[in-house]
Design a protein around this motif. Structure first.
Motif, PDB file in Angstrom:
ATOM      1  N   THR A 102       0.838  -1.203   0.000  1.00  0.00           N
ATOM      2  CA  THR A 102       0.000   0.000   0.000  1.00  0.00           C
ATOM      3  C   THR A 102       0.873   1.254   0.000  1.00  0.00           C
ATOM      4  OG1 THR A 102      -0.269   0.027   2.418  1.00  0.00           O
ATOM      5  CG2 THR A 102      -1.946  -1.142   1.131  1.00  0.00           C
ATOM      6  N   ILE A 107      -1.152  -1.565  -4.135  1.00  0.00           N
ATOM      7  CA  ILE A 107      -2.535  -1.845  -3.748  1.00  0.00           C
ATOM      8  C   ILE A 107      -3.113  -0.533  -3.227  1.00  0.00           C
ATOM      9  CG2 ILE A 107      -4.066  -3.081  -2.173  1.00  0.00           C
ATOM     10  CD1 ILE A 107      -2.152  -5.421  -2.241  1.00  0.00           C
ATOM     11  N   ASP A 122      -9.777  -4.673  -4.718  1.00  0.00           N
ATOM     12  CA  ASP A 122      -8.383  -4.315  -4.982  1.00  0.00           C
ATOM     13  C   ASP A 122      -7.443  -5.463  -4.602  1.00  0.00           C
ATOM     14  OD1 ASP A 122      -9.001  -1.800  -6.018  1.00  0.00           O
ATOM     15  OD2 ASP A 122      -8.967  -0.877  -4.030  1.00  0.00           O
ATOM     16  N   ILE A 123      -7.780  -6.171  -3.527  1.00  0.00           N
ATOM     17  CA  ILE A 123      -6.995  -7.358  -3.147  1.00  0.00           C
ATOM     18  C   ILE A 123      -7.139  -8.421  -4.238  1.00  0.00           C
ATOM     19  CG2 ILE A 123      -6.862  -9.290  -1.504  1.00  0.00           C
ATOM     20  CD1 ILE A 123      -5.610  -6.729  -0.449  1.00  0.00           C
ATOM     21  N   TRP A 126      -5.133  -7.481  -7.298  1.00  0.00           N
ATOM     22  CA  TRP A 126      -3.697  -7.696  -7.086  1.00  0.00           C
ATOM     23  C   TRP A 126      -3.360  -9.182  -7.181  1.00  0.00           C
ATOM     24  CZ3 TRP A 126      -0.961 -10.186  -3.106  1.00  0.00           C
ATOM     25  CH2 TRP A 126       0.441 -10.052  -3.186  1.00  0.00           C
TER      26      TRP A 126
END
Length: 152
Positions: A102, A107, A122-123, A126
């Motif tokens: 982050t 992310i 978003d996880i 990724w």
């Protein structure tokens, strides 16, 4: 106080034996959407208790009090925001590695005060990019092997 419950019948003998073997091996992994998830201790104990009862050939009833306050592992809603602990668990990575991702902007992160919040999508994105990178790397290595074989 309202309750919600569900009863699961006893498993067939072959499934009971397979479950007993798996529990004896001590290898219990929970997958959510294809991602390994480490359960908090109390949840793990509840799941193991349920599985042990099924392995003994018993029917199981799971019940919860709907009026009790609940802190779900993944918040409900159209765009769930996860804590760093929840996001790291969902991704199967350490909190430190997640914070580094982050901080690097790899992310996306939202802040609620000083607390980081991360969208589950978003996880997932990724994780998909990591999988695509693995596939691309493997394909590149395979193409390199083929090119060398043609040269020889």
């Amino acid at each position: 106080m309202s309750e919600s419950s569900r009863t699961v019948p006893a498993l067939p003998d072959k499934d009971t034996l397979a479950l007993k073997r798996a529990l004896a091996a001590g290898d219990v992994t929970v997958f959510v959407d294809g991602t390994a998830l480490r359960l908090p201790e109390t949840a793990r104990d509840a799941v193991l208790d349920l599985l042990s009862r099924l392995a003994e050939g018993n029917p199981v009833t799971v019940s919860s009090e709907l009026s009790a306050p609940v802190d779900p592992p993944f918040p409900a809603g159209p765009v769930p925001l996860l804590t760093t602990s929840q996001a790291a668990a969902a991704a199967g990575i350490s909190h430190t590695y997640l914070r580094n991702l982050t901080d690097a902007g790899i992310i996306p992160v939202q802040y609620r005060g000083s607390h980081r919040r991360i969208r589950m999508e978003d996880i997932s994105a990724w994780l998909e990019s990591q999988q695509a990178a693995k596939v691309a790397k493997a394909a590149g290595e395979a193409a390199g092997d083929t090119g060398r074989a043609a040269d020889g």
